[in-house]
Design an enzyme around this catalytic site. Structure first.
Site, PDB file in Angstrom:
ATOM      1  N   HIS A 141       0.846  -1.202   0.000  1.00  0.00           N
ATOM      2  CA  HIS A 141       0.000   0.000   0.000  1.00  0.00           C
ATOM      3  C   HIS A 141       0.886   1.259   0.000  1.00  0.00           C
ATOM      4  O   HIS A 141       0.907   2.030   0.959  1.00  0.00           O
ATOM      5  CB  HIS A 141      -0.879  -0.046   1.249  1.00  0.00           C
ATOM      6  CG  HIS A 141      -2.036   0.881   1.262  1.00  0.00           C
ATOM      7  ND1 HIS A 141      -2.111   2.005   0.474  1.00  0.00           N
ATOM      8  CD2 HIS A 141      -3.179   0.859   1.996  1.00  0.00           C
ATOM      9  CE1 HIS A 141      -3.247   2.635   0.730  1.00  0.00           C
ATOM     10  NE2 HIS A 141      -3.917   1.958   1.650  1.00  0.00           N
ATOM     11  N   GLU A 180      -0.152   1.388  -5.779  1.00  0.00           N
ATOM     12  CA  GLU A 180       0.036   0.138  -5.045  1.00  0.00           C
ATOM     13  C   GLU A 180       0.131  -1.053  -5.989  1.00  0.00           C
ATOM     14  O   GLU A 180      -0.757  -1.272  -6.812  1.00  0.00           O
ATOM     15  CB  GLU A 180      -1.145  -0.079  -4.093  1.00  0.00           C
ATOM     16  CG  GLU A 180      -1.473   1.121  -3.238  1.00  0.00           C
ATOM     17  CD  GLU A 180      -2.784   0.956  -2.483  1.00  0.00           C
ATOM     18  OE1 GLU A 180      -3.126  -0.197  -2.135  1.00  0.00           O
ATOM     19  OE2 GLU A 180      -3.471   1.970  -2.261  1.00  0.00           O
TER      20      GLU A 180
END
Length: 304
Positions: free
Chosen positions: A183, A280
């Protein structure tokens, strides 16, 4: 522990050019690798390359919170509301989503970013510092996901790049499935940031309704962040380019991550949304692993 080489598009990790110094915490670390005290007195690994680039990785969550090239500013972003007290994940840098990406039967993004990882190896790869962290199942993870597993996260710092290798092994006697992502929060100017390389991908757009994503196809060569952005790009290419709007072009290469997520919360995070974008690498669909089998994915971030 065997070193797994990256694909040909990524710099090779050559076992013959690697020098290991230790495998266990409490022993001497390889040159350019040290464990020190970070925010909230939490332990962090600091990597320093011979050329002066630097990275920081917190053992809580196995989270890379900083990546700087020599003489440069931090290319990653940690949110001003981030806490370092183990009561919640570290908000920023490169948190792990495992064994669940997004919402689902367990807590948001799984448990890997809420657990302590351990250092199992440090070495020099072609003169550059590298560390391998490990996460294994325990009572906390078993309460949500009743499987035995081993996850290894190897980080190698170079002069103008940082590479990671994530390896998940099923150490149970029954199969399991998982989804995962890195992330990654990149420091950026939201008015100048853009991403290239996703044109033609199938998209699942979570704006305006995250629970009912709209399927479509990306038609833009250059994707910007004019407002709230939360979009999954399926079967994304192996290389993207991020212009962070601050004078840097970041190449984002990967092997085996397959999908990409772009995210910026806009007014949902008024205090800081102007200062970062998330690009991501992800594996949205479930990975099915039989007992004793492994799944590996690599990410390679570099300044162009």
């Amino acid at each position: 522990m065997a070193i797994v080489s990256m694909a040909s598009s990524l710099p090779a990790m050559n076992p013959r050019s690697s020098l290991r110094v230790n495998r266990y915490s409490g022993m001497a670390f390889a040159m350019g690798v040290k464990v020190t005290e970070g925010e909230g007195n939490l332990p962090k690994v600091v990597l320093t390359s011979p050329q002066g680039s630097e990275a920081e990785i917190y053992l809580f969550g196995g989270c890379i919170t900083s990546w700087k090239v020599a003489g440069g500013k931090d290319l990653l972003f940690v949110r001003p509301d981030a806490v370092f007290n183990k009561k919640k994940p570290i908000s920023g840098g490169i948190p792990h989503c495992f064994p669940q990406f997004g919402p689902g039967p367990m807590q948001q993004h799984g448990f890997a970013r809420n657990m302590d990882w351990s250092v199992v190896d440090s070495e020099n790869v072609e003169g550059n510092p590298a560390v391998t962290l490990e996460l294994k199942d325990g009572p906390y993870s078993r309460a949500m996901w009743d499987f035995s597993f081993q996850t290894l996260f190897k980080v190698v710092l170079n002069e103008k790049s940082i590479s990671t290798e994530l390896k998940v092994t099923n150490t149970d006697d029954k199969p399991f499935s998982f989804s995962t992502a890195l992330h990654t929060y990149f420091r950026a100017s939201i008015i100048g940031a853009s991403v290239r390389g996703l044109k033609g991908c199938k998209t699942l757009n979570k704006d305006p309704d995250p629970k009912n994503p709209v399927e479509s196809k990306e038609e833009r060569d250059v994707i910007t962040f004019p407002g709230f952005v939360d979009c999954i790009y399926l079967d994304a290419p192996g290389e993207l380019q991020l212009n962070n709007g601050l004078g840097d072009i970041v190449s984002i290469k990967n092997t085996n991550w397959l999908d990409t997520v772009l995210w910026n919360p806009h007014l949902q995070m008024e205090a800081c949304y102007r200062d970062f974008v998330c690009v991501e690498n992800a594996k949205i669909g479930n990975v099915q692993l039989e007992p004793k089998s492994s799944w590996t994915a690599n990410q390679f971030l570099s300044i162009v």
